[in-house]
Design an enzyme around this catalytic site. Structure first.
Site, PDB file in Angstrom:
ATOM      1  N   THR A   1      -5.643   4.724  25.026  1.00 44.60           N
ATOM      2  CA  THR A   1      -6.729   4.739  24.012  1.00 44.60           C
ATOM      3  C   THR A   1      -7.421   3.650  23.621  1.00 44.60           C
ATOM      4  OG1 THR A   1      -7.114   4.963  21.221  1.00 44.60           O
ATOM      5  CG2 THR A   1      -4.804   4.336  22.064  1.00 44.60           C
ATOM      6  N   ASP A   2      -8.860   3.629  23.221  1.00 46.42           N
ATOM      7  CA  ASP A   2      -9.856   2.558  22.824  1.00 46.42           C
ATOM      8  C   ASP A   2      -9.376   1.599  21.831  1.00 46.42           C
ATOM      9  OD1 ASP A   2     -10.480   4.487  20.951  1.00 46.42           O
ATOM     10  OD2 ASP A   2     -12.483   4.237  21.099  1.00 46.42           O
ATOM     11  N   GLU A   3      -8.190   2.264  20.731  1.00 49.04           N
ATOM     12  CA  GLU A   3      -7.773   1.762  19.764  1.00 49.04           C
ATOM     13  C   GLU A   3      -7.008   0.427  20.004  1.00 49.04           C
ATOM     14  OE1 GLU A   3      -6.465   3.994  16.520  1.00 49.04           O
ATOM     15  OE2 GLU A   3      -7.668   5.555  16.970  1.00 49.04           O
TER      16      GLU A   3
ATOM     17  N   TYR B   1       0.128   2.973  15.030  1.00 49.62           N
ATOM     18  CA  TYR B   1       0.002   3.733  16.244  1.00 49.62           C
ATOM     19  C   TYR B   1      -0.735   3.059  17.278  1.00 49.62           C
ATOM     20  CZ  TYR B   1      -2.862   6.872  19.143  1.00 49.62           C
ATOM     21  OH  TYR B   1      -3.734   7.236  20.176  1.00 49.62           O
TER      22      TYR B   1
ATOM     23  N   LYS C   1       0.699   2.099  21.219  1.00 46.97           N
ATOM     24  CA  LYS C   1      -0.041   2.603  22.192  1.00 46.97           C
ATOM     25  C   LYS C   1       0.009   1.384  22.999  1.00 46.97           C
ATOM     26  CE  LYS C   1      -1.432   5.972  23.323  1.00 46.97           C
ATOM     27  NZ  LYS C   1      -0.786   7.364  24.156  1.00 46.97           N
TER      28      LYS C   1
HETATM   29  N1  NAD Z   1      -7.141  12.537  20.356  1.00 46.31           N
HETATM   30  C1  NAD Z   1      -7.785  11.576  20.540  1.00 46.31           C
HETATM   31  O1  NAD Z   1      -9.037  11.272  20.229  1.00 46.31           O
HETATM   32  C2  NAD Z   1      -7.376  10.437  21.685  1.00 46.31           C
HETATM   33  C3  NAD Z   1      -7.962   9.518  22.053  1.00 46.31           C
HETATM   34  C4  NAD Z   1      -7.731   8.372  23.121  1.00 46.31           C
HETATM   35  C5  NAD Z   1      -6.374   8.568  23.531  1.00 46.31           C
HETATM   36  N2  NAD Z   1      -5.545   9.620  23.067  1.00 46.31           N
HETATM   37  C6  NAD Z   1      -4.262  10.021  23.595  1.00 46.31           C
HETATM   38  O2  NAD Z   1      -4.076  10.977  24.171  1.00 46.31           O
HETATM   39  C7  NAD Z   1      -2.762  11.717  24.322  1.00 46.31           C
HETATM   40  C8  NAD Z   1      -2.712  12.991  23.684  1.00 46.31           C
HETATM   41  O3  NAD Z   1      -3.575  12.963  22.470  1.00 46.31           O
HETATM   42  P1  NAD Z   1      -3.645  14.278  21.360  1.00 46.31           P
HETATM   43  O4  NAD Z   1      -4.748  13.959  20.556  1.00 46.31           O
HETATM   44  O5  NAD Z   1      -3.847  15.317  22.303  1.00 46.31           O
HETATM   45  O6  NAD Z   1      -2.450  14.219  20.712  1.00 46.31           O
HETATM   46  P2  NAD Z   1      -1.489  15.739  19.859  1.00 46.31           P
HETATM   47  O7  NAD Z   1      -0.978  14.936  18.567  1.00 46.31           O
HETATM   48  O8  NAD Z   1      -2.684  16.671  19.555  1.00 46.31           O
HETATM   49  O9  NAD Z   1      -0.584  16.180  20.995  1.00 46.31           O
HETATM   50  C9  NAD Z   1       0.613  15.407  21.185  1.00 46.31           C
HETATM   51  C10 NAD Z   1       1.444  16.189  21.689  1.00 46.31           C
HETATM   52  O10 NAD Z   1       2.613  15.458  22.312  1.00 46.31           O
HETATM   53  C11 NAD Z   1       3.950  16.404  21.845  1.00 46.31           C
HETATM   54  N3  NAD Z   1       4.831  15.181  21.824  1.00 46.31           N
HETATM   55  C12 NAD Z   1       4.973  14.327  20.422  1.00 46.31           C
HETATM   56  N4  NAD Z   1       6.262  13.569  21.017  1.00 46.31           N
HETATM   57  C13 NAD Z   1       6.874  14.129  22.041  1.00 46.31           C
HETATM   58  C14 NAD Z   1       8.094  13.774  22.704  1.00 46.31           C
HETATM   59  N5  NAD Z   1       8.950  12.908  22.036  1.00 46.31           N
HETATM   60  N6  NAD Z   1       8.397  14.666  23.744  1.00 46.31           N
HETATM   61  C15 NAD Z   1       7.468  15.414  24.251  1.00 46.31           C
HETATM   62  N7  NAD Z   1       6.497  15.667  23.571  1.00 46.31           N
HETATM   63  C16 NAD Z   1       6.054  15.289  22.350  1.00 46.31           C
HETATM   64  C17 NAD Z   1       3.237  16.805  20.774  1.00 46.31           C
HETATM   65  O11 NAD Z   1       4.451  18.220  20.472  1.00 46.31           O
HETATM   66  C18 NAD Z   1       2.164  17.350  21.052  1.00 46.31           C
HETATM   67  O12 NAD Z   1       2.131  18.731  21.779  1.00 46.31           O
HETATM   68  C19 NAD Z   1      -2.126  10.690  23.404  1.00 46.31           C
HETATM   69  O13 NAD Z   1      -1.341   9.799  24.265  1.00 46.31           O
HETATM   70  C20 NAD Z   1      -3.035  10.038  22.448  1.00 46.31           C
HETATM   71  O14 NAD Z   1      -2.659   8.388  22.151  1.00 46.31           O
HETATM   72  C21 NAD Z   1      -5.973  10.573  22.060  1.00 46.31           C
END
Ligand code: NAD
Length: 332
Positions: free
Chosen positions: A123-125, A147, A151
């Site tokens: 993530t950009d964060e 968080y 990451k």
């Molecule tokens: N949403 C954003 O804007 C964004 C931006 C940049 C990066 N990200 C990164 O992208 C990835 C996905 O983000 P998202 O928004 O889809 O998240 P989300 O919270 O919608 O989904 C996370 C998923 O991970 C699963 N999970 C959590 N803990 C687990 C474990 N211990 N074992 C197996 N599965 C597990 C959850 O059940 C869920 O399905 C993350 O790594 C996040 O840091 C998200």
């Protein structure tokens, strides 16, 4: 290619699984997901019958299980994480367990099973708040909340496995995503669904925080590109080049739904709230990536999706989420 996707039942994960199955008829996907509150089997109901897709309910911290699953695949796309900043501010144990220990467990298993590509979704964060300019991939990391700190730790571990063990790791760092199937704790689906219900839109602080919005399908295409064409050991920023202040975004959502601005309700700011994120995406542009979706059209499509999928978000908002919401946004 046989791909193990972790966290595929979440927001970006489910969009990514659907993208891979549609774009690459020769590929197959194993989706390992613990189904935490953020994972939802409904997100992939439409591909459940596809013979190239298999769902495994399990935890990325389970070394035996992840080794067994990795033995049968070529590549790992690791997205499983605890992802909500506000929740990490309330308690970070699960963030450290899943985001750090879980990533470590996967990296160890990948090393043992000689995975040929390990893509870690970041993530950009991790760059922290920027008053000006845009972060480049080798800029120092400066995370502000539990968080983003977890990451950053995951990213650095993944990078170390390339440097030390020559595990073929690539890392993507995207800006804020939006689109279908996003859990309504995040600002865009929260505000759209609250506005549909004529409920207040709790806007943090002065509403002037800036995020660079990226449509989830563009992020999926970029992750897919890095998976196939990225260079081992490299990090790729994925930005949308759409910097928008939260208050402007909020007004756009209200306008799309024909709802009054009086729904905007300022609330006490999130502690440690990063003011602005911005990414320099020149490197992934060099791989040929351009976002295919313009922000206004993608936001309108997202509003439409939530308007037509109340059956998806109503059970979430009236379930365990409600207690969290009432506590988080209680008048102070
Ligand atoms: N949403 C954003 O804007 C964004 C931006 C940049 C990066 N990200 C990164 O992208 C990835 C996905 O983000 P998202 O928004 O889809 O998240 P989300 O919270 O919608 O989904 C996370 C998923 O991970 C699963 N999970 C959590 N803990 C687990 C474990 N211990 N074992 C197996 N599965 C597990 C959850 O059940 C869920 O399905 C993350 O790594 C996040 O840091 C998200």
């Amino acid at each position: 290619m046989k791909i193990l996707v972790t966290g595929g039942a979440g927001f970006i994960g489910s969009n990514f699984v659907r993208h891979v199955l549609a774009a690459h008829p020769e590929d197959s996907v194993v989706n390992l997901d613990k189904l935490t509150y953020a994972g939802n089997p409904e997100n992939l109901r439409d591909v459940e019958q596809d013979a190239r897709y298999r769902f495994v309910k399990g935890d990325i911290c389970d070394g035996t299980l992840v080794r067994e699953l990795m033995a049968g695949v070529d590549a790992v796309v690791h997205m499983a994480a605890e992802t909500h900043v506000d929740k990490s501010n309330l308690g970070a144990d699960e963030f450290l367990r899943t985001n750090v220990t879980g990533t470590f467990t996967l990296l160890e298993a990948a090393r043992e099973t000689r995975i040929t590509r390990f893509l870690a979704v970041g993530t950009d964060e991790v760059y922290g708040s920027l008053s000006r300019g845009a972060a480049r991939e080798l800029d120092p990391l400066n995370p502000s909340n539990p968080y983003s700190a977890s990451k950053a730790a995951a990213d650095l571990l993944a990078r170390a496995y390339w440097t030390t063990h020559r595990l073929p790791v690539v890392i993507t760092r995207s800006s804020n995503n939006f689109g279908p199937y996003q859990y309504p704790e995040k600002v865009i689906p929260l505000f759209i669904t609250n506005a549909i219900e004529d409920r207040p839109l709790p806007l943090y602080g002065d509403g002037r925080n800036v995020r660079d919005w990226l449509y989830v399908l563009d992020n999926c295409a970029a992750i897919d590109l890095v998976l196939r064409r990225g260079k081992d050991g490299e990090i790729y920023n994925i930005g949308g080049d759409n910097e928008v202040e939260n208050v402007v975004l909020t007004r756009q959502i209200l306008r799309l739904l024909g709802k009054p601005e009086s729904l905007i309700t300022p609330v006490a700011d999130r502690p440690g709230h990063d003011r602005r994120y911005a990414l320099d995406s020149a490197k992934i542009r060099g791989l040929g990536f351009r976002p295919a979706h313009a922000f206004p059209a993608a936001l309108a499509a997202t509003v439409d999706w939530y308007r037509h999928h109340e059956a998806w978000w109503q059970p979430i908002k009236s379930g365990a989420f409600k207690a969290y919401y009432d506590r988080q946004y209680a008048p102070r």
